[in-house]
Design a protein around this motif. Structure first.
Motif, PDB file in Angstrom:
ATOM      1  N   LEU A   1       0.843  -1.190   0.000  1.00 36.13           N
ATOM      2  CA  LEU A   1       0.000   0.000   0.000  1.00 36.13           C
ATOM      3  C   LEU A   1       0.874   1.235   0.000  1.00 36.13           C
ATOM      4  O   LEU A   1       1.782   1.376   0.811  1.00 36.13           O
ATOM      5  N   LYS A   2       0.612   2.114  -0.941  1.00 35.06           N
ATOM      6  CA  LYS A   2       1.339   3.376  -1.007  1.00 35.06           C
ATOM      7  C   LYS A   2       0.513   4.420  -0.268  1.00 35.06           C
ATOM      8  O   LYS A   2      -0.567   4.804  -0.706  1.00 35.06           O
ATOM      9  N   LEU A   3       0.977   4.859   0.873  1.00 35.73           N
ATOM     10  CA  LEU A   3       0.202   5.740   1.739  1.00 35.73           C
ATOM     11  C   LEU A   3       0.550   7.184   1.448  1.00 35.73           C
ATOM     12  O   LEU A   3       1.701   7.547   1.285  1.00 35.73           O
ATOM     13  N   ARG A   4      -0.482   8.016   1.393  1.00 36.80           N
ATOM     14  CA  ARG A   4      -0.270   9.427   1.104  1.00 36.80           C
ATOM     15  C   ARG A   4      -1.025  10.275   2.119  1.00 36.80           C
ATOM     16  O   ARG A   4      -2.156   9.966   2.486  1.00 36.80           O
ATOM     17  N   LEU A   5      -0.431  11.350   2.540  1.00 30.15           N
ATOM     18  CA  LEU A   5      -1.065  12.274   3.469  1.00 30.15           C
ATOM     19  C   LEU A   5      -1.383  13.566   2.761  1.00 30.15           C
ATOM     20  O   LEU A   5      -0.631  14.015   1.918  1.00 30.15           O
ATOM     21  N   SER A   6      -2.551  14.154   3.096  1.00 31.39           N
ATOM     22  CA  SER A   6      -2.890  15.428   2.477  1.00 31.39           C
ATOM     23  C   SER A   6      -3.942  16.160   3.270  1.00 31.39           C
ATOM     24  O   SER A   6      -4.781  15.546   3.921  1.00 31.39           O
ATOM     25  N   PHE A   7      -3.870  17.480   3.234  1.00 30.91           N
ATOM     26  CA  PHE A   7      -4.956  18.367   3.609  1.00 30.91           C
ATOM     27  C   PHE A   7      -5.545  18.096   5.000  1.00 30.91           C
ATOM     28  O   PHE A   7      -6.708  17.755   5.133  1.00 30.91           O
ATOM     29  N   ILE A   8      -4.752  18.239   6.077  1.00 30.08           N
ATOM     30  CA  ILE A   8      -5.256  18.028   7.427  1.00 30.08           C
ATOM     31  C   ILE A   8      -6.221  19.153   7.756  1.00 30.08           C
ATOM     32  O   ILE A   8      -5.918  20.318   7.609  1.00 30.08           O
ATOM     33  N   SER A   9      -7.446  18.777   8.229  1.00 22.56           N
ATOM     34  CA  SER A   9      -8.466  19.790   8.461  1.00 22.56           C
ATOM     35  C   SER A   9      -9.594  19.272   9.316  1.00 22.56           C
ATOM     36  O   SER A   9      -9.552  18.148   9.788  1.00 22.56           O
ATOM     37  N   LEU A  10     -10.594  20.119   9.517  1.00 24.42           N
ATOM     38  CA  LEU A  10     -11.780  19.739  10.258  1.00 24.42           C
ATOM     39  C   LEU A  10     -12.911  19.406   9.305  1.00 24.42           C
ATOM     40  O   LEU A  10     -12.978  19.922   8.211  1.00 24.42           O
ATOM     41  N   CYS A  11     -13.825  18.544   9.774  1.00 26.21           N
ATOM     42  CA  CYS A  11     -14.946  18.120   8.943  1.00 26.21           C
ATOM     43  C   CYS A  11     -16.124  19.070   9.134  1.00 26.21           C
ATOM     44  O   CYS A  11     -16.325  19.609  10.207  1.00 26.21           O
ATOM     45  N   ILE A  12     -16.874  19.302   8.059  1.00 28.63           N
ATOM     46  CA  ILE A  12     -18.058  20.144   8.156  1.00 28.63           C
ATOM     47  C   ILE A  12     -19.264  19.391   7.642  1.00 28.63           C
ATOM     48  O   ILE A  12     -19.156  18.306   7.112  1.00 28.63           O
ATOM     49  N   LEU A  13     -20.422  19.988   7.812  1.00 25.58           N
ATOM     50  CA  LEU A  13     -21.657  19.443   7.258  1.00 25.58           C
ATOM     51  C   LEU A  13     -22.110  20.305   6.103  1.00 25.58           C
ATOM     52  O   LEU A  13     -22.099  21.525   6.175  1.00 25.58           O
ATOM     53  N   LEU A  14     -22.501  19.652   5.021  1.00 27.70           N
ATOM     54  CA  LEU A  14     -23.105  20.372   3.908  1.00 27.70           C
ATOM     55  C   LEU A  14     -24.453  20.890   4.367  1.00 27.70           C
ATOM     56  O   LEU A  14     -25.052  20.372   5.302  1.00 27.70           O
ATOM     57  N   SER A  15     -24.966  21.920   3.714  1.00 32.83           N
ATOM     58  CA  SER A  15     -26.147  22.601   4.218  1.00 32.83           C
ATOM     59  C   SER A  15     -27.386  21.726   4.254  1.00 32.83           C
ATOM     60  O   SER A  15     -28.295  21.966   5.025  1.00 32.83           O
ATOM     61  N   ILE A  16     -27.455  20.703   3.431  1.00 33.76           N
ATOM     62  CA  ILE A  16     -28.613  19.815   3.418  1.00 33.76           C
ATOM     63  C   ILE A  16     -28.265  18.539   4.176  1.00 33.76           C
ATOM     64  O   ILE A  16     -27.235  17.925   3.948  1.00 33.76           O
TER      65      ILE A  16
ATOM     66  N   LEU B   1      -3.854   3.684  -1.404  1.00 34.49           N
ATOM     67  CA  LEU B   1      -4.553   4.775  -0.735  1.00 34.49           C
ATOM     68  C   LEU B   1      -4.111   6.093  -1.365  1.00 34.49           C
ATOM     69  O   LEU B   1      -2.942   6.462  -1.283  1.00 34.49           O
ATOM     70  N   ILE B   2      -5.039   6.774  -2.013  1.00 33.31           N
ATOM     71  CA  ILE B   2      -4.726   8.092  -2.567  1.00 33.31           C
ATOM     72  C   ILE B   2      -4.731   9.129  -1.445  1.00 33.31           C
ATOM     73  O   ILE B   2      -3.856   9.989  -1.369  1.00 33.31           O
ATOM     74  N   THR B   3      -5.728   9.070  -0.589  1.00 34.77           N
ATOM     75  CA  THR B   3      -5.776   9.928   0.597  1.00 34.77           C
ATOM     76  C   THR B   3      -5.759   9.038   1.829  1.00 34.77           C
ATOM     77  O   THR B   3      -6.174   7.882   1.775  1.00 34.77           O
ATOM     78  N   ASN B   4      -5.321   9.600   2.934  1.00 31.77           N
ATOM     79  CA  ASN B   4      -5.222   8.819   4.171  1.00 31.77           C
ATOM     80  C   ASN B   4      -5.281   9.759   5.358  1.00 31.77           C
ATOM     81  O   ASN B   4      -4.262  10.199   5.895  1.00 31.77           O
ATOM     82  N   ARG B   5      -6.493  10.127   5.751  1.00 28.68           N
ATOM     83  CA  ARG B   5      -6.682  11.038   6.880  1.00 28.68           C
ATOM     84  C   ARG B   5      -8.094  10.852   7.405  1.00 28.68           C
ATOM     85  O   ARG B   5      -9.006  10.472   6.652  1.00 28.68           O
ATOM     86  N   PRO B   6      -8.349  11.118   8.673  1.00 28.78           N
ATOM     87  CA  PRO B   6      -9.665  10.869   9.269  1.00 28.78           C
ATOM     88  C   PRO B   6     -10.658  11.994   9.007  1.00 28.78           C
ATOM     89  O   PRO B   6     -11.311  12.487   9.915  1.00 28.78           O
ATOM     90  N   LEU B   7     -10.768  12.419   7.737  1.00 26.44           N
ATOM     91  CA  LEU B   7     -11.647  13.527   7.392  1.00 26.44           C
ATOM     92  C   LEU B   7     -12.390  13.197   6.097  1.00 26.44           C
ATOM     93  O   LEU B   7     -12.587  12.034   5.773  1.00 26.44           O
TER      94      LEU B   7
END
Length: 298
Positions: free
Chosen positions: A3-18, A49-55
């Motif tokens: 598995l080729k692991l990649r990290l990107s874009f650490i951030s917080l999760c939001i809710l879409l308006s609907i 894994l293209i992305t690998n973060r809990p978001l």
């Protein structure tokens, strides 16, 4: 399995308006596949894994032979459209907006724009066009909202418009906004090499071992006729076309295929990764012979 692991874009999760589009924690996973007739062969040694973060990394769509767009949350909690280049293994922000959120990217018919459902500062949810040369974005339909999902035919978008009930509409002209169907699901996909927009019709369902399956319908934009494509795999509502004939759906860790004229789904394989479950959205590139699936983090 490597598995080729990649990290990107650490951030917080939001809710879409609907509420129907509430976010969770998802990653994009790529795997090489080979089509042969109505079969799909999976090369398990290529799982990546293209992305690998809990978001939230979701809604993939190939935009050319080597690039894919997807929606991701930035470090301030905003959803932006990210372009991933498979050849260079590189991420680039197509959008980086602090006052709005972009979802569901797709390449327009003309190839000059990546479209996206954009949640604007005042809460309006409309379809915008983002030039692939990183120019200024343009609002496409100022009077059609709130848009949830869509696909393209003849430089116009067939759009899932949220409401009671949800509607699938197509703007034949400025004066004719045609309602294709009501009470539709979130999968809206053009059948390749046709003028047919396919969708899930939630007015028609059946139960298989106590699990619901909904009708897949088609509407020919040119002929204005409806077509039946059987039923979804029970318990799943995300489908894509691998080509003009072959449909693909996921359920749990499993992938299922069938030809458009057939009724029975056939298991194509499974993707088992530690800490991942529930295949949902998918994207396929015939040029790369690569399938990208979205899976939920446990």
């Amino acid at each position: 399995m490597h598995l080729k692991l990649r990290l990107s874009f650490i951030s917080l999760c939001i809710l879409l308006s609907i509420n129907a589009f509430a976010q969770g924690s998802f990653d994009l996973i790529a795997i090489d596949v080979k089509k042969s007739g109505g079969k799909l062969a999976i090369d398990y040694n290529t799982i990546t894994l293209i992305t690998n973060r809990p978001l939230y990394d979701n809604q993939p769509a190939f935009i050319n032979e080597v690039q894919m767009a997807f929606s991701a949350v930035d470090e301030k909690g905003n959803n932006d459209i990210i372009i991933y280049n498979f050849e260079k293994d590189k991420f680039t922000n197509l959008t980086k907006t602090s006052d709005r959120n972009e979802f569901s990217p797709s390449l327009t018919d003309c190839g000059l724009y990546v479209s996206a459902v954009t949640v604007e500062p005042d809460g309006k949810q409309r379809l915008w066009l983002y030039p692939t040369n990183f120019g200024e974005p343009e609002l496409l339909y100022d009077d059609i909202e709130p848009v949830g999902y869509y696909d393209w035919y003849d430089n116009k978008a067939a759009m899932f418009v949220l409401g009671q009930p949800n509607k699938l509409v197509y703007p034949y002209s400025k004066s004719e906004l045609f309602t294709i169907s009501e009470n539709v699901g979130r999968s809206v996909k053009k059948r390749p090499k046709t003028s047919i927009i396919t969708f899930i019709d939630k007015n028609v369902s059946k139960e298989v071992d106590g699990v619901k399956s909904y009708a897949i319908k088609g509407f020919d934009i040119e002929k204005r006729t409806h077509t039946d494509y059987g039923f979804t795999f029970p318990g799943s509502e995300d489908f894509i076309w691998l080509d003009n004939q072959l449909l693909l759906m996921g359920k749990g860790n499993d992938l299922y295929v069938r030809k458009a004229e057939q009724t029975e789904w056939e298991k194509a394989g499974s993707i088992f990764l530690e800490d991942y479950q529930n295949i949902t959205r998918m994207a396929y590139s015939a040029d790369l012979k690569k399938l990208v699936v979205v899976m939920e983090r446990k």
